[in-house]
Write a protein that holds these residues in place. Structure first.
Motif, PDB file in Angstrom:
ATOM      1  N   THR A   1      14.350  19.977 -25.359  1.00 15.58           N
ATOM      2  CA  THR A   1      13.522  19.104 -24.519  1.00 15.58           C
ATOM      3  C   THR A   1      13.940  19.227 -23.058  1.00 15.58           C
TER       4      THR A   1
ATOM      5  N   SER B   1      11.405  20.687 -20.264  1.00 14.72           N
ATOM      6  CA  SER B   1      11.054  19.808 -19.143  1.00 14.72           C
ATOM      7  C   SER B   1      11.434  20.459 -17.825  1.00 14.72           C
TER       8      SER B   1
ATOM      9  N   HIS C   1      16.691  13.191 -33.352  1.00 13.15           N
ATOM     10  CA  HIS C   1      16.257  13.978 -32.194  1.00 13.15           C
ATOM     11  C   HIS C   1      14.965  14.721 -32.520  1.00 13.15           C
TER      12      HIS C   1
ATOM     13  N   ILE D   1      12.668  13.768 -34.675  1.00 12.25           N
ATOM     14  CA  ILE D   1      11.607  12.754 -34.633  1.00 12.25           C
ATOM     15  C   ILE D   1      11.060  12.603 -33.226  1.00 12.25           C
ATOM     16  N   HIS D   2      11.979  12.403 -32.301  1.00 14.55           N
ATOM     17  CA  HIS D   2      11.514  12.041 -30.966  1.00 14.55           C
ATOM     18  C   HIS D   2      10.930  13.229 -30.222  1.00 14.55           C
TER      19      HIS D   2
ATOM     20  N   ARG E   1       7.368  13.462 -31.792  1.00 12.25           N
ATOM     21  CA  ARG E   1       6.394  12.457 -31.380  1.00 12.25           C
ATOM     22  C   ARG E   1       6.047  12.595 -29.903  1.00 12.25           C
ATOM     23  N   ARG E   2       6.990  13.090 -29.111  1.00 15.11           N
ATOM     24  CA  ARG E   2       6.682  13.319 -27.696  1.00 15.11           C
ATOM     25  C   ARG E   2       5.794  14.531 -27.534  1.00 15.11           C
ATOM     26  N   ASN E   3       5.718  15.314 -28.601  1.00 13.72           N
ATOM     27  CA  ASN E   3       4.875  16.506 -28.577  1.00 13.72           C
ATOM     28  C   ASN E   3       5.313  17.472 -27.475  1.00 13.72           C
TER      29      ASN E   3
ATOM     30  N   VAL F   1       6.168  10.977 -38.399  1.00 10.80           N
ATOM     31  CA  VAL F   1       6.677  10.735 -37.044  1.00 10.80           C
ATOM     32  C   VAL F   1       5.799  11.398 -35.990  1.00 10.80           C
ATOM     33  N   GLU F   2       4.521  11.546 -36.316  1.00  8.06           N
ATOM     34  CA  GLU F   2       3.511  11.897 -35.314  1.00  8.06           C
ATOM     35  C   GLU F   2       3.512  13.356 -34.871  1.00  8.06           C
TER      36      GLU F   2
ATOM     37  N   LYS G   1      -2.966  16.940 -28.849  1.00  6.48           N
ATOM     38  CA  LYS G   1      -2.594  15.739 -28.079  1.00  6.48           C
ATOM     39  C   LYS G   1      -1.938  16.264 -26.813  1.00  6.48           C
ATOM     40  N   PRO G   2      -1.983  15.502 -25.746  1.00  6.52           N
ATOM     41  CA  PRO G   2      -1.308  15.959 -24.522  1.00  6.52           C
ATOM     42  C   PRO G   2       0.163  16.209 -24.816  1.00  6.52           C
TER      43      PRO G   2
ATOM     44  N   TYR H   1       4.245  16.660 -23.750  1.00  6.34           N
ATOM     45  CA  TYR H   1       5.189  15.931 -22.896  1.00  6.34           C
ATOM     46  C   TYR H   1       5.354  16.566 -21.527  1.00  6.34           C
TER      47      TYR H   1
ATOM     48  N   MET I   1       2.384  16.243 -19.207  1.00  5.58           N
ATOM     49  CA  MET I   1       2.216  14.910 -18.623  1.00  5.58           C
ATOM     50  C   MET I   1       3.291  14.646 -17.571  1.00  5.58           C
ATOM     51  N   LEU I   2       4.468  15.173 -17.832  1.00 10.33           N
ATOM     52  CA  LEU I   2       5.555  15.014 -16.872  1.00 10.33           C
ATOM     53  C   LEU I   2       5.177  15.688 -15.552  1.00 10.33           C
TER      54      LEU I   2
END
Ligand SMILES: Cc1ncc(C[n+]2csc(CCOP(=O)(O)OP(=O)(O)O)c2C)c(N)n1
Ligand SMILES: Cc1ncc(C[n+]2csc(CCOP(=O)(O)OP(=O)(O)O)c2C)c(N)n1
Ligand code: SF4
Ligand code: SF4
Ligand SMILES: [Mg+2]
Ligand SMILES: [Mg+2]
Lengths: 641, 341, 341, 641
Positions: free
Chosen positions: C82, C86, C109, C111-112, C115-117, C168-169, C304-305, C307, C310-311
């Protein structure tokens, strides 16, 4: 069974040795750990003193025949007291070129070198990075080289069994062991018994047992008949303290010590862990002892493991967690909670090479400062260390005793070297071990001002006894319901408190409690001189090397004394006084200098370090050399003895 | 154990002398009151309760329960609780956590406790915000949520606690709200159902953080909207909702739709089946913003062996097979030899 | 960025000079070969690839890829990845993990990240065992599994990686096997589909640990059984399987059943819809031990958008609104005053 | 606008003071932080030197009116140089009985006590634990007590606005501020401007701005007209270094320093955090600066945060993570990975009271040893500390500079006291800050033996420059593809290596690299005597107290010198020499003695500690008293001055 008797035959001369160091090496697939282990047991059962050093490749398997794939097992066996697996090797057994390449440097000049000649083919030579075959190019002329076509001989002698080539190929380690047994005049019995137990009884594969036993005997007979060796060697029995012995590794001794500690406290043991090299075996050992009421929880990570231990401790179990390297780093926050809630847990740290993932299968002693200082804020732990495989048992019992006596976490430091290494262990008698007294309160212990009446009418979870420990009431006890947690607690009531003076008091108390442990520390034993030129201060798994080095220095007439610490936080109360009796203080450690930081700080003595960070134990010789260089004047007159 | 006669408890028996320190108007008060009220009905001994929590406003809960309790460290309550329950399976262990404590830092521990089916009751106070640290977004905060740490709006997609629990093998999954002014009083029933379940029980509770995320769930709790935006799940019963119970949920191929009971018969509605994980998952995707009411009640409930039972069983079996462990024998095992004087 | 002409890569370009150190016969080899082979077809620059991993046999993967790489610490690869993505959204970040690394210590980790995609491709090598530490049970080990740490058998209920990811999306969820001797060669197609997905892509790969859990997935990979125990998912197509493609899957109320195509028409079979999360969840519960084939291929895929987009967008929007940040001005903001000489 | 002019009126006498300490206290809901902040800004803008100490209740809100719910804000403002918020309070403003109860002890005998009389009702008195009303029972006779019915007066003066009772009730802090402004002859302008900015401009609530401004003025006029106070006080401007100033808190300065550091390096900043008191504000501040290309990642926990920073660092960003207390403990394993991969990251540790969750909103300095030693194995980090709110800016820039220069993690220690406290800050000029040079290689840097041809043909990620730093090639750079990780790396090539001598070499190199930082440390400044009786060694947020104590000791004629360390690992190279010039070394710390451990170890000096662990900063007076007690002979003759 028709096994060779261990009488000395007439065809060969015999030499009697005080001891010998033999190292088996080969590919990970060659079964060197088993081979070395068998030789060790046989020698121990025979009556030698023994010390071993298994040296695995990194956790992950390397391709066959390559240098990183080499696995080694060294055993030192002697008729005298020994404390290390030995610096240099008298006999090197190399099952393939890669083994030879990585191990030859440790063979003494003139030492015996036994190789499996068949494995020195082009393919293997190339993998090991040999341009030419070392068996033929004269590069080994300084050694007594025995080239034995082990693969072929073994195959031939097992052909009649009708077993597959793969199985026969695997048996060549036993063939080799047979040769070495002959060379050192050892009995085949213990190994035959073990092979039978393992394959016939446990795995129900009598044909495999048979195959291996045949190979073992074939090797032995080869030694007897082939007239290859000029001489046989005899290493007589050692004079050991009388009693019953067994071989034990540090991890197994730790596991047994934890079970024993819980037994002595008349409580059940919960061990919460997460696999990690080299601590995993403690989990493995313990998980096999369910009938001892041992609960092993393999948690999702090390944080969960320390927290599960805290939960089990709150509930009244003897609660232990263990790990190594990065896994211990992860437990810092959890240990802080145990310090604050004043719950007894034991954290076993089998130290390994670092930093970070580092050298996971190698040994190191570099977690001492982390153990003492590595948590946020003032967060004191009791820290003790084990010195040898067998000593892990005593240290584990002691850890449980201190944790429950003072209601606080104890960090027990061992290391990869003693955890995997084994030594003969004089069995303790449970009946002779001191019971661990634990009392869980069942009644109110204080009188609250608000309440009327006489006598106690409340339970104060943070009231203290003479050891400054708080009481340990456990869930399920009527009326003593109380809450613990990580926020600062008011002395006595245990309620959350933001009061500045209470905070000072509690910080002081938690520290004082750990310092109280000095009352449990026996007078420090000094090996050698009680005063003089050099005081060596060691701790943990370097005991064997430092002990042997001290002997050697004493023999050379140096005024040396050695102290080996079990208690690191707090230090023994008499240490300062001992330090003052010597001109120089030297602290040998397998790190960049950690205990020495504390010694210098505490005693303001200009201690000097001997430090090594190579994933390997000290050699006796390097210790002796470095210490002699520090000695005021070499005692030439006596060194000549 | 011989069953000793149980004292008659009241809610007051489960209070402590510690002042409750949540903000005025915090939804946590209602939950605390409900728990204190339900426990006396459960017929367990007070001294056998242990409330365990992590860190957060919600995690102060144990301090306010007159039971045993551990206020743990952030996110680690499931591991602590697992240690407690394994050490003494007779205890009644409840775990209180928040959307940050339980789903952010502590997500992994929760997963593993749930899949192991340790017999622990989990109350997850979902206020879609970090309360204790004064207002940062949490894993359940909606995308775009402006908080202290997301002044331009959150860019994370939120986790759905119910989907999460179902995805990690939880055996009991339910949802309710801190208060319910629409007349459905689900919380006590769900608490009781959770207590009765032998295994991990996961309960999401929509909770109002009066200070940092006020009214986030008012659609589901206030008088005028609650009955329109939530639907009560009852095993074997059709999904009917609305202030006048005039609307229902129906399958439309594999998706769900709202229908009016004027046009559709009850029998054609979706009937809830607590034992169907895929149905539960489908229900967990319903959002009032998409015109679907959000289910409350028990989504999923199945029986599976629980962790501490199997742990005990292995120990007992091992003793039965190998005999009560004799340490002296154990020490003497392996190859031993004797050195005589 | 101006598009510079892309070199023609071959699998060899993605190798390193480091000897591959897995056990002979390990399933990891096949996966490595497949990845090296697929990358040249993806039309990305070699220097833009970053392979990230945790710790485990599987996690040695980056050392064998001639790309940028980070061999991280146990379980933390999703967080490291991530950070990488980023910091530079133009990179192609792949994450290799194991069932222990990704679902035990690293579950949270993962999961998140999912979900943040975050636009990262996750390859989870599921061998249902801890390989590197020499054979302890893992979160996917079956109950009862005897391993070094569970000599009497595991008492945990295993996690289902696909259910987990859906819960978890995750926006892309797929499964394949290390090798497939049954003729279905799903791995390369799934890798390509994952690469093409803009967002987190989660791929479970059944992998044989030749040493500590040999043959765990042979039912799904060997010639004689693979076509009977697995079914390929294709969007919009019916679920048909069997060596002779003579069997299908059909809904029976909300559950699934196997039917023979002799009796049932293709049109009555279940048709796969990649965009339906509840369907995907249902499919994730299929087990060959219950007589249902285990799906391979893409379970779920939605847009989906992501992460890092969007950042970046927030940064650009903020610059557009407030102007490129001027530090001198920032320092001078707030109430300032001047003290003169 | 019709605001009162700050001319001295005739009705009252005026006293000129060198400075004064005022503390506002009341319930959390009473707006004391805003009130104190406004008074501070106004005084600073006026030209006083100021120092503040906000003291929040614990993170969670306590019920209104209770003791744990009390919130305080202390400001020291003076015409002279000051460095602490002051020991004792000259003026105490108590908005309710609980505030009075918890704060009265700090009010000087004879000090001014202003209370909101209306709040002293039975209910509030009971909540605060008062049996009788202290305003009436004579217990406050040692103070200049001003009982003002603030609630009622405020209400009356705002009645005409027609606003609700709740809004009016909330404005009473501004009424109170008005009174105090009158008492100290301060201008209302800055506060009026701020209220307008805040409510009218930002929140679009002009009616709220109006209400508060009215309350402020009403309070001021009350002071003027009510003949309640005998005297007004004037605190003239201070002589400060010329330049432009602003008030800044430590957390804000840290945030700005990080942005500045990234700017100076011409790079983007990634800050990966997880909320925790008192570090969260750094995340909050930074997340508002997106247009500075700042990326803030609120990760799922602290481990993820440090790992995300490592990922961002590998990718070439300036990567920072920050936390407090237990959050820092969790980062240990990740920091180890950064040490091993030799990637630059900055870890900001805003220290708080511990251990464990401890006293989350209180200050402490007890994470120093964790910073230096708290990781598994030999895992050295550069450690620096900030001394005051404004200094956090410089320290943050320096942290980035060192991390990128030496390619290694830097731990920056601040603490809750300076993080939340504010001081006037002389604005730096960006143009005068030294740029941070960073070069990412784009070409091969070595010649591999295996390859043919001349010139470089490989990239070696572990080749070293003169600072022992390795090169920092980043993903996206063609041909420099390479892998990093936590296993031991071979020097130069960076391949995984289990070679013992390589391990020793790399452990040595990582240590040597950190020690190289001594070349960046400027000569140590000494406050006071350059040699003499006592050398005080301080570090971090105790700067203000120690500085002031030193001044006082010097004034009393003591031969005292003081050194305040920015660099903790490594220590300044000239420190040993300075230590030798003093008879006694004293190390004051808000812990049980941590820096002192290192000083004693390193310099073998019998340093003595002054230690306090109460969640609060040192008082100047307690430092002075303790140091004087250690001085060889009290210098009575000069102490009389
Ligand atoms: C290791 C650690 N990290 C961070 C924190 C700070 N912290 C305390 S509570 C909390 C989040 C609370 O949110 P939630 O769990 O949703 O509980 P709530 O306060 O909303 O009830 C955080 C980040 C901490 N105490 N410990
Ligand atoms: C913090 C930490 N804990 C534990 C370990 C030990 N460890 C290394 S790999 C591993 C598990 C590997 O299992 P998996 O992820 O399934 O990978 P596999 O080897 O099966 O491919 C463990 C427990 C470690 N390196 N670091
Ligand atoms: S901050 Fe929010 S969640 Fe926390 S006590 Fe206050 S209202 Fe409740
Ligand atoms: S242990 Fe298993 S997973 Fe690891 S390399 Fe060997 S076969 Fe592969
Ligand atoms: Mg919350
Ligand atoms: Mg695995």
């Amino acid at each position: 069974m028709n096994t060779p008797v261990s009488a000395v035959d007439r065809k060969h001369t015999t030499e009697t040795l005080e001891g010998a160091v033999i190292r088996f090496c080969g590919d990970s697939g060659d079964g060197m750990q088993l081979t070395g282990g068998e030789f060790t047991t046989t020698s121990a059962v025979f009556g030698n003193d023994v010390a071993t050093f298994p040296d695995f490749p990194a956790e992950i398997r390397a391709p066959a025949g390559t240098l990183p794939g080499v696995s080694g097992f060294q055993v030192n066996f002697a008729s005298t007291d020994i404390s290390t697996p030995g610096d240099k090797v008298d006999v090197l057994v190399a099952m393939n070129p890669a083994g030879l390449k990585t191990n030859l440097a440790d063979l003494k000049a003139g030492g015996i070198l036994i190789v499996n000649e068949d494995a020195f083919n082009n393919n293997n030579l190339k993998k090991a990075g040999y341009a030419r075959n070392p068996l033929d190019d004269g590069s080994l002329k300084d050694y007594k080289l025995y080239k034995i076509p082990i693969s072929r001989l073994c195959e031939e002698s097992l052909a009649e069994t009708g077993m597959g080539a793969k199985a026969i190929g695997r048996a060549k380690n036993m063939y080799t062991l047979g040769v070495v047994y002959w060379l050192f005049d050892r009995s085949l019995e213990p190994t035959i018994k073990h092979l039978t137990d393992l394959f016939t009884k446990k795995k129900n594969q009598p044909e495999v047992a048979d195959l291996n036993i045949r190979a073992l005997k074939a090797g032995y007979y080869m030694g007897e008949t082939a007239e290859m060796f000029q001489s046989r060697y005899i290493v007589p029995k050692a004079k050991l303290a009388p009693g019953k012995y067994r071989q034990i590794s540090g991890n197994e001794a730790t596991a047994l010590g934890l079970i024993a500690g819980a037994r002595l406290a008349k409580k059940t043991l919960t061990y919460a862990g997460y696999p990690i090299t080299p601590a995993s075996d403690i989990l493995h050992f313990l998980s096999a002892y369910k009938n001892y009421h041992v609960k092993t929880l393999q948690m999702e990570d090390e944080i969960a493991a320390v927290c599960a231990a805290i939960g089990a401790s709150y509930t009244g179990d003897i609660a232990v967690t263990g790990s190594s390297g990065p896994g211990i780093a992860l437990k810092g926050e959890g240990i802080g909670l145990a310090v604050m809630t004043e719950l007894p847990i034991v954290i076993v740290n089998v130290q390994r090479g670092g930093p970070s993932t580092g050298l996971p299968t190698k040994t190191e002693q570099a977690d001492l400062l982390q153990a003492v200082y590595g948590r946020n804020s003032e967060c004191p732990c009791i820290v003790i260390a084990a010195r040898s495989p067998g000593d892990c048992f005593d240290a584990a019992v002691e850890a449980i005793r201190l944790a429950t006596k003072y209601m606080t976490p104890v960090m027990l430091l061992t290391d990869g070297y003693i955890a995997n290494g084994a030594e003969p262990w004089l069995l303790p008698k449970m009946s002779q071990l001191k019971p661990i007294e634990i009392q869980h309160p069942t009644a109110f212990n204080a009188h609250s001002d608000e309440a009327e009446g006489e006598g106690n009418n409340v339970y104060w979870p943070y009231l203290r006894n003479e050891n400054l420990a708080r009481p340990w009431a456990i869930p399920g006890t009527p009326k003593l319901e109380h809450r613990v947690g990580g926020l600062e607690k008011a002395q006595n009531t245990g309620n959350v408190s933001y009061d500045p003076m209470n905070h000072q008091r509690m910080v002081d108390l938690r520290q004082a409690k750990v310092e109280k442990v000095v009352q449990d520390i026996p007078p420090t034993e000094i090996q050698g001189e009680k005063s003089g030129d050099v005081l060596l201060i060691g701790w943990g798994g370097t005991y064997g090397s430092i002990h042997a080095a001290t002997e050697r220095l004493l023999n050379r007439g140096h005024k040396v004394g050695t102290v080996h610490l079990r208690y690191i936080n707090p230090l023994p109360p008499d240490l300062g006084e001992i330090i003052r009796r010597f001109k120089t203080v030297v602290v040998p450690e397998l790190n960049k200098g950690q205990l020495i930081r504390i010694i210098r700080d505490r005693f303001l003595v200009d201690a000097r370090g001997i430090n090594k960070v190579q994933g390997k134990p000290f050699l006796i010789s390097e210790l002796v050399a470095q210490i002699e260089a520090m000695l005021p004047q070499p005692r030439v007159e006596r060194a000549a003895r | 154990m011989t069953q000793i006669e149980l004292p008659k408890y009241s809610a007051k028996d489960f209070a402590t002398d510690q002042e409750v320190r949540w903000c005025p108007g915090c939804g946590d008060y209602a939950i605390l009151a409900a728990v204190r009220k339900v426990l006396p009905d459960l017929n367990h001994r007070k001294e056998n309760y242990v409330f365990v929590s992590g860190i957060g406003c919600s995690s102060r809960f144990p301090y306010y329960m007159g039971t045993y309790g551990v206020h743990g460290i952030h996110g680690r309550a499931p591991a602590i609780a697992t240690g407690i329950k394994s050490a003494n399976p007779n205890l009644d262990v409840w775990l209180v956590t928040g959307d940050g404590d339980g789903l952010s830092i502590g997500g992994n521990h929760l997963i593993h406790m749930l899949r192991r089916n340790v017999n622990i009751k989990v109350l997850l106070f979902n206020n879609r915000i970090y309360g204790l640290t004064k207002g940062q977004y949490s894993p359940t905060s909606l995308t775009g949520h402006r908080t202290k740490s997301t002044p331009l709006g959150s860019i994370d997609h939120p986790i759905h606690p119910i989907s999460f629990a179902l995805g990690v093998e939880a055996t009991f999954v339910a949802r309710c709200t801190d208060v319910n002014k629409g007349g459905l009083n689900v919380l006590p029933d769900v608490l009781k159902a959770a207590a009765d379940h032998r295994g991990s029980a996961f309960v999401e509770i929509y909770q109002d953080c009066n200070v940092f995320n006020h009214q986030a769930f008012f659609y589901a709790t206030e008088k005028d909207t609650a009955r329109e935006t939530t639907v009560l799940l009852e095993h074997g019963k059709p999904l009917i909702f609305g202030a006048n119970r005039d609307k229902g949920i129906r399958f439309n191929s594999t998706r769900l739709e709202v229908v009016s009971l004027e046009n559709v018969k009850e029998d054609d509605l979706l009937f809830h089946d607590e034992t169907d994980p895929a149905l539960a998952f489908l229900l967990s995707r319903m959002h009032h913003t998409q015109g679907l009411p959000e289910p409350v009640g028990v989504f999923y409930r199945v029986n599976k062996p629980c962790y501490e039972d199997m742990l005990t069983e292995q120990i007992e079996k091992s003793i039965a097979q190998r005999g009560e462990g004799d340490l002296e024998k154990l020490l003497n095992s392996g190859s031993t030899w004797t050195v005589s004087e």
